[in-house]
Structures are given as structure tokens and as C-alpha cells.
Design a protein around this motif. Structure first.
Motif, PDB file in Angstrom:
ATOM      1  N   THR A  37       3.216 -85.173 -25.140  1.00 34.21           N
ATOM      2  CA  THR A  37       3.146 -86.469 -25.799  1.00 34.21           C
ATOM      3  C   THR A  37       3.994 -87.483 -25.041  1.00 34.21           C
ATOM      4  O   THR A  37       4.987 -87.116 -24.406  1.00 34.21           O
ATOM      5  CB  THR A  37       3.622 -86.380 -27.271  1.00 34.21           C
ATOM      6  OG1 THR A  37       3.502 -87.660 -27.882  1.00 34.21           O
ATOM      7  CG2 THR A  37       5.062 -85.902 -27.367  1.00 34.21           C
ATOM      8  N   ALA A  38       3.616 -88.724 -25.145  1.00 32.53           N
ATOM      9  CA  ALA A  38       4.410 -89.804 -24.559  1.00 32.53           C
ATOM     10  C   ALA A  38       5.443 -90.313 -25.557  1.00 32.53           C
ATOM     11  O   ALA A  38       6.324 -91.078 -25.215  1.00 32.53           O
ATOM     12  CB  ALA A  38       3.493 -90.949 -24.127  1.00 32.53           C
ATOM     13  N   ASP A  39       5.343 -89.866 -26.809  1.00 33.86           N
ATOM     14  CA  ASP A  39       6.238 -90.320 -27.871  1.00 33.86           C
ATOM     15  C   ASP A  39       7.610 -89.663 -27.772  1.00 33.86           C
ATOM     16  O   ASP A  39       7.734 -88.503 -27.383  1.00 33.86           O
ATOM     17  CB  ASP A  39       5.652 -90.002 -29.249  1.00 33.86           C
ATOM     18  CG  ASP A  39       4.343 -90.735 -29.502  1.00 33.86           C
ATOM     19  OD1 ASP A  39       4.110 -91.777 -28.875  1.00 33.86           O
ATOM     20  OD2 ASP A  39       3.568 -90.241 -30.339  1.00 33.86           O
ATOM     21  N   GLN A  75      -3.836 -81.060 -23.173  1.00 34.65           N
ATOM     22  CA  GLN A  75      -3.308 -82.416 -23.404  1.00 34.65           C
ATOM     23  C   GLN A  75      -2.571 -82.510 -24.737  1.00 34.65           C
ATOM     24  O   GLN A  75      -1.611 -83.254 -24.860  1.00 34.65           O
ATOM     25  CB  GLN A  75      -4.430 -83.454 -23.354  1.00 34.65           C
ATOM     26  CG  GLN A  75      -4.943 -83.751 -21.974  1.00 34.65           C
ATOM     27  CD  GLN A  75      -3.965 -84.554 -21.119  1.00 34.65           C
ATOM     28  OE1 GLN A  75      -2.945 -85.035 -21.564  1.00 34.65           O
ATOM     29  NE2 GLN A  75      -4.296 -84.661 -19.847  1.00 34.65           N
ATOM     30  N   GLY A  76      -3.004 -81.764 -25.742  1.00 41.53           N
ATOM     31  CA  GLY A  76      -2.384 -81.804 -27.059  1.00 41.53           C
ATOM     32  C   GLY A  76      -0.979 -81.217 -27.099  1.00 41.53           C
ATOM     33  O   GLY A  76      -0.264 -81.379 -28.088  1.00 41.53           O
ATOM     34  N   GLN A  77      -0.567 -80.537 -26.028  1.00 44.43           N
ATOM     35  CA  GLN A  77       0.755 -79.928 -25.984  1.00 44.43           C
ATOM     36  C   GLN A  77       1.822 -80.857 -25.432  1.00 44.43           C
ATOM     37  O   GLN A  77       2.994 -80.512 -25.403  1.00 44.43           O
ATOM     38  CB  GLN A  77       0.714 -78.646 -25.154  1.00 44.43           C
ATOM     39  CG  GLN A  77      -0.123 -77.554 -25.796  1.00 44.43           C
ATOM     40  CD  GLN A  77      -0.227 -76.352 -24.891  1.00 44.43           C
ATOM     41  OE1 GLN A  77      -0.693 -76.433 -23.758  1.00 44.43           O
ATOM     42  NE2 GLN A  77       0.244 -75.223 -25.409  1.00 44.43           N
ATOM     43  N   LYS A 122       5.695 -86.615 -19.342  1.00 43.83           N
ATOM     44  CA  LYS A 122       5.538 -86.643 -20.794  1.00 43.83           C
ATOM     45  C   LYS A 122       6.461 -85.587 -21.400  1.00 43.83           C
ATOM     46  O   LYS A 122       7.001 -84.737 -20.705  1.00 43.83           O
ATOM     47  CB  LYS A 122       4.083 -86.386 -21.197  1.00 43.83           C
ATOM     48  CG  LYS A 122       3.163 -87.537 -20.830  1.00 43.83           C
ATOM     49  CD  LYS A 122       1.774 -87.324 -21.379  1.00 43.83           C
ATOM     50  CE  LYS A 122       0.886 -88.520 -21.087  1.00 43.83           C
ATOM     51  NZ  LYS A 122      -0.482 -88.301 -21.582  1.00 43.83           N
ATOM     52  N   ARG A 123       6.618 -85.627 -22.713  1.00 44.55           N
ATOM     53  CA  ARG A 123       7.468 -84.663 -23.418  1.00 44.55           C
ATOM     54  C   ARG A 123       6.616 -83.534 -23.999  1.00 44.55           C
ATOM     55  O   ARG A 123       5.474 -83.752 -24.382  1.00 44.55           O
ATOM     56  CB  ARG A 123       8.222 -85.334 -24.563  1.00 44.55           C
ATOM     57  CG  ARG A 123       9.188 -86.387 -24.091  1.00 44.55           C
ATOM     58  CD  ARG A 123       9.978 -86.962 -25.248  1.00 44.55           C
ATOM     59  NE  ARG A 123      10.858 -87.997 -24.787  1.00 44.55           N
ATOM     60  CZ  ARG A 123      12.031 -87.788 -24.213  1.00 44.55           C
ATOM     61  NH1 ARG A 123      12.468 -86.562 -24.059  1.00 44.55           N
ATOM     62  NH2 ARG A 123      12.771 -88.781 -23.807  1.00 44.55           N
ATOM     63  N   ALA A 157       5.268 -81.486 -26.754  1.00 40.03           N
ATOM     64  CA  ALA A 157       5.072 -81.667 -28.190  1.00 40.03           C
ATOM     65  C   ALA A 157       5.227 -80.341 -28.926  1.00 40.03           C
ATOM     66  O   ALA A 157       5.463 -80.320 -30.137  1.00 40.03           O
ATOM     67  CB  ALA A 157       3.691 -82.252 -28.457  1.00 40.03           C
TER      68      ALA A 157
END
Length: 170
Positions: free
Chosen positions: A70-72, A66-68, A52-53, A55
Motif C-alpha cells: 500500500t502507498a498509505d 498488489q493487494g499486499q 510502498k509499505r 499491508a
């Protein structure tokens, strides 16, 4: 009473800038007494964050949540990335970071009159900030702009007659 209970969690061991893909080498593990309010990624879930990247900027020595990540992608559908070669005087002294909202304005060149009509600024957001070139301090800033405005922005950038402005609240 529960302070003796330890939980295996994921830690950050290498600096990861915003937008960069998180790799196994960026992560470590630690056994900590975890407050229930914290939402650290458990060591067993480590595979869920790899690939993931970031964020937010991830700093060594911190626990990962998890909030740090993102898959975006930082570049959305309908946007194009435009590289802007910028001298130090074309960018605010404030640090730029991926995801930051900016405006790019066209300014008159040395051979143009100040009264020349200027186009509207182009809105974009920072995708990546390159390292300054030794000696000149110039750097390349990749920005994502709307697909309809990206060619015009690239044209402006080729003249060197642009300035980058940071939007408030970015």
C-alpha cells in the motif's frame, strides 16, 4: 494445456513486517506456471511495488500481489504516535502486529486505592512493536491515537499504570 506457459513474477526473498517499506533487496523473481485466478505482480511491474509499505506481513518464498502493498501510511492525518514502554504483564500474550486495533486503559498504581475513578479507555492502533529487552521482556509498542487523546495517553504511559487490550476482530 497451458501449464507449460511460464510467467516471470515477483517473489518475496526477505521477511517484511507490516508497515515497513518494501525495498529491491526484499524482492526476487521466479518463472512460474501461473493460474489465471492468481494476481501475482509480474516481474515487469516490480518497480510499482518498491517504495510502498507492506499491508500484510510478507514472508520469504511467497509470490507478491498488489493487494499486499500500500502507498498509505499506518499513521493517518489527525493521529499522533505514542510510544508505550510495556512490561510483559501489561500486554496480552497474543502477538501484536501493526494495524491491530487496541484499547489502552489506565489502572491504579500500587499507592492508589482501587476505588479511584478511572478514565475511559483510549482507542488506538499498533504502528510498530519493538523487540523485547533481554532479561526483563519489556518492549516498546508504538501506537497511533487521535491527536486530541495522544497527550493524555503519553501522560498515562509515563506512570507505567496502563494495560493494553486487543480489540476483537483485529
Amino acid at each position: 494445456m497451458e501449464s507449460g506457459q511460464r510467467t516471470e513474477v515477483v517473489t518475496v526473498v526477505r521477511h517484511v513486517p507490516v508497515g515497513q517499506v518494501v525495498t529491491e533487496r526484499d524482492l526476487g523473481e521466479a518463472s512460474v506456471a501461473l493460474d489465471p485466478v492468481l494476481t501475482a505482480v509480474k516481474a515487469a511491474d516490480r518497480g510499482d511495488v518498491v517504495g510502498k509499505r507492506a499491508a500484510v506481513e510478507l514472508t520469504p518464498g511467497s509470490l507478491l500481489s498488489q493487494g499486499q502493498v500500500t502507498a498509505d501510511s499506518l499513521v493517518k492525518a489527525g493521529e499522533q504516535v505514542v510510544p508505550l514502554g510495556l512490561k510483559p504483564e501489561q500486554v496480552p500474550a497474543s502477538s501484536l502486529a501493526p494495524g491491530q486495533r487496541v484499547q489502552i486503559v489506565r489502572v491504579p498504581g500500587e499507592d492508589q486505592q482501587d476505588s479511584q475513578t478511572q478514565a475511559e479507555p483510549i482507542s488506538a492502533h499498533v504502528v510498530k512493536v519493538g523487540d523485547p529487552t533481554p532479561g526483563t521482556g519489556a518492549s516498546v509498542v508504538d501506537v497511533a491515537a487521535a491527536k486530541a487523546e495522544a497527550p493524555l495517553l503519553a501522560s498515562w504511559a509515563s506512570t507505567g499504570n496502563i494495560r493494553l487490550l486487543i480489540d476483537g476482530g483485529s
